[in-house]
Enzyme design. Sequence first.
Site, mmCIF file in Angstrom:
data_model
loop_
_atom_site.group_PDB
_atom_site.id
_atom_site.type_symbol
_atom_site.label_atom_id
_atom_site.label_comp_id
_atom_site.label_asym_id
_atom_site.label_seq_id
_atom_site.Cartn_x
_atom_site.Cartn_y
_atom_site.Cartn_z
ATOM 1 C CG ASP A 12 -2.799 4.042 -1.771
ATOM 2 O OD1 ASP A 12 -3.601 3.753 -2.673
ATOM 3 O OD2 ASP A 12 -2.646 3.327 -0.761
ATOM 4 C CG ASP A 44 -6.260 1.110 -0.751
ATOM 5 O OD1 ASP A 44 -5.379 1.997 -0.861
ATOM 6 O OD2 ASP A 44 -6.154 0.130 0.007
ATOM 7 C CB SER A 90 -0.959 -0.044 1.180
ATOM 8 O OG SER A 90 -1.928 0.957 1.039
ATOM 9 C CG ASP A 117 -3.066 -0.595 -2.226
ATOM 10 O OD1 ASP A 117 -2.932 0.577 -1.837
ATOM 11 O OD2 ASP A 117 -3.657 -1.476 -1.568
#
Length: 445
Positions: A240, A244, A96, A242
């Site tokens: 970001d 989300d 992440s 990933d």
Amino acid sequence: MRKLLVSISGVRGVVGEGLTPEVVLRYALAFGRFCNGSKVVLGRDSRPSGEMLKSAVVSGLLASGCDVIDLGICPTPTVEIAAEDSKAYGVVITASHNPIQWNGLKFIGPDGIFLSPEQVGKVFRMAKSSRLGSKSWNRLGRIRVEESWIQKHVQKILQLKYIDTKRIRKRKPKVVLDCNNGAASSIAPMLLQALGCRVVELSCELSGFFTHSPEPLPENLRALCRKVKQAKADIGFALDPDGDRLAVVSEKGTPLGEEKTLVLAAKLVLGKNPGDMAVNISTSRMIDEVAREFGVKVHRTPVGEAFVSRTLRRTKGIIGGEGNGGVILPELHLGRDGLLAMALILEYLAESEKPVSGLSNELPSYYMVKKKIDLKGDLEPKTNRLRRFFSKAKVNHMDGMRFDFADSWVHVRKSNTEPVVRIIAEAKSKVQANKLANEAINIVS
Ligand code: MG
């Protein structure tokens, strides 16, 4: 540091230190056993270490008898959607917002939601077991590539009743998009083009070489802010690694702060369909004021998408998420989705016919500071000192400790994803917010 961070958010570590192929293989074998040889969808973010770790994950899953559906590089929310639609378990290889040297695993159930703390605990216990081995040659899983899920994800967003694609296309917003070369680098431009935006791409390559520190905090978005001004754009978006979490920059080149992402999205959605919300405990009080405006309830949860998703499902919530730029619309799927957030905010912009700065100024005014300090020893013994110091506050122990005053609050908790203590304070003024945060830091450091 050789440590591996193991929490409700999955497993994270520095590649080659805490996170090695052996470690990842062990977790993949454990997860394969946990899901009893079921089908597993697998996606990864664009980090350079992803390919190596993916080979270990695939090996562990196939050895456990799981058929693997390989989604390639895609955001976490795309994997969640693919898991739910395919009635498959899911694994995302990502760390992440952590820096480039980190990577990790997130685990998803066949309902498209992150595993619960109990389920994650079971996987972690299995990973410690010495009896993790491979099935025999004729009982191994097979691998299939399905790279169409990012298109399906885009289509699902375009079909939402909240999004009037014609209206957005008519306005042709000029958008500067900063994907930081993360997993959203192909899907995000695709979505914006489908919405008729004029897109200025900033770091939209799937290389995984981040061009700035990956947490979408204002101090990391300077290049985006400059570009928005220079290109005379209507809005700037930063995702970001990933995909989300989403941060928004106004047409003036000013970051709104991640907290406003969910607030703007909630204002659009609740305006059309008022209903309960669920947010984590460190989300801004702005959300309570929005809830009051629409006469709906806010359910607070511990920090972590798994908690918010489950609370939204249980309370049949309309929208929710986390103040860190994570928007969840259960109608689409029960996970934070930065792509969804972009579409909702563009719709709000098109409907309001105001600039982003105007929409931002209409929101309740709070100032929030988010700080983190290295975790030295245990946090537990310091909590009594915090309680004594903030003795006039209302205390909430749901996750760490949150101290609430009449028009301010401070929240101190151990991070799930980094070896740090997070201190978040919110008040009506910058001075007051900083004062509260610094008082808490003095006690816990
Ligand atoms: Mg993320």
